[in-house]
Design an enzyme around this catalytic site. Sequence first.
Site, short mmCIF file in Angstrom:
data_model
loop_
_atom_site.label_atom_id
_atom_site.label_comp_id
_atom_site.label_asym_id
_atom_site.label_seq_id
_atom_site.Cartn_x
_atom_site.Cartn_y
_atom_site.Cartn_z
CG ASN A 14 2.34 3.65 -2.31
OD1 ASN A 14 3.15 3.29 -3.30
ND2 ASN A 14 2.09 2.72 -1.38
NE ARG A 91 -14.33 0.76 4.95
CZ ARG A 91 -14.66 -0.06 6.23
NH1 ARG A 91 -13.60 -0.11 6.79
NH2 ARG A 91 -15.58 -0.42 6.20
CG ASN A 107 -5.75 -0.86 -5.60
OD1 ASN A 107 -5.46 -0.13 -4.68
ND2 ASN A 107 -5.74 -2.14 -5.34
CG HIS A 109 -3.04 -6.11 -3.93
ND1 HIS A 109 -3.80 -5.80 -2.97
CD2 HIS A 109 -2.47 -7.22 -3.91
CE1 HIS A 109 -3.76 -6.99 -2.38
NE2 HIS A 109 -2.99 -7.94 -2.76
CB SER A 136 0.41 -5.74 -8.77
OG SER A 136 0.95 -6.91 -8.92
CB THR A 141 -12.80 -4.55 -12.43
OG1 THR A 141 -12.30 -5.64 -11.63
CG2 THR A 141 -12.10 -4.31 -13.55
CG ASP A 145 -6.97 -6.61 -4.21
OD1 ASP A 145 -7.18 -5.33 -4.18
OD2 ASP A 145 -6.96 -7.27 -2.96
CD GLN A 173 11.87 -2.22 -6.08
OE1 GLN A 173 11.54 -1.92 -7.07
NE2 GLN A 173 13.10 -1.89 -5.31
C1 GAR Z 1 0.96 -0.26 0.52
O1 GAR Z 1 1.87 -1.19 0.99
C2 GAR Z 1 0.10 -0.67 -0.22
O2 GAR Z 1 0.30 -1.39 -1.34
C3 GAR Z 1 -1.07 -1.32 0.62
O3 GAR Z 1 -0.98 -0.60 1.89
C4 GAR Z 1 0.15 0.18 2.15
C5 GAR Z 1 -0.09 1.37 2.28
O4 GAR Z 1 0.97 2.26 2.57
N1 GAR Z 1 -2.46 -1.46 0.04
C6 GAR Z 1 -3.23 -2.41 0.42
O5 GAR Z 1 -3.13 -3.32 1.11
C7 GAR Z 1 -4.64 -2.45 -0.33
N2 GAR Z 1 -5.53 -3.53 0.12
P1 GAR Z 1 0.99 3.94 2.22
O6 GAR Z 1 -0.27 4.45 3.00
O7 GAR Z 1 2.23 4.29 3.03
O8 GAR Z 1 0.93 4.06 0.83
#
Ligand code: GAR
Length: 196
Positions: A14, A91, A107, A109, A136, A141, A145, A173
């Site tokens: 991401n 974290r 963020n 999620h 999402s 905040t 999440d 996505q």
């Molecule tokens: C992503 O799917 C993100 O939405 C999720 O971790 C992955 C990170 O992938 N985030 C969470 O679960 C946050 N609690 P990436 O390092 O390849 O972007």
Amino acid sequence: HKRVAILISGGGSNMVALVDSMSGDHPARPCLVLSNDAGAGGLEKARARGIATAVVDHRPFAGDRPAFEAELVKPILEAGADIVCLAGFMRVLTDGFVSQFQGRMLNIHPSLLPKYKGLHTHARALEAGDAEHGCSVHEVTARLDDGPILGQARVPVLPGDTPDALAARVLVQEHRLYPAVLRKFAAGDRTPIILT
Ligand code: GAR
């Protein structure tokens, strides 16, 4: 340009999508990629793109989140970040940290919030028998999440899906949604985006 700090814990796909979107007439530019783990694969990808990186290891601060966050904030402030994007940053952040970036921290999620806050979102969507799942982007905040939703993208749940197969479909996505939301957000537009 608005200056964007991106916080990661893992592979950083991401982060790469965000960084690669910030060029041309985009109103923002990356100023820092920051990780709590020196082994995060995304750090090398950031360096390869010429972006400043920093690491604040959470482990020496075991049990003391405020002390960890006091260190974590330093490189963000030094980089002069206007916007903070959490991108697979694993974290939990307390109010003391979050309040310093009120209204300017995002963020992503991997669920259709408010469903499935926390971990193991793909397995939970499968267990629930959901026909749809997704991701999402929301303003951060102090509640995990939670916070105003700035965008969502949906995917179908298909017969025979495993958590990994579903996660991969959602991730495609995520890489569309997060850059689209950041572009609008950096331009001061908080109207939610729904991708289909
Ligand atoms: C992503 O799917 C993100 O939405 C999720 O971790 C992955 C990170 O992938 N985030 C969470 O679960 C946050 N609690 P990436 O390092 O390849 O972007």
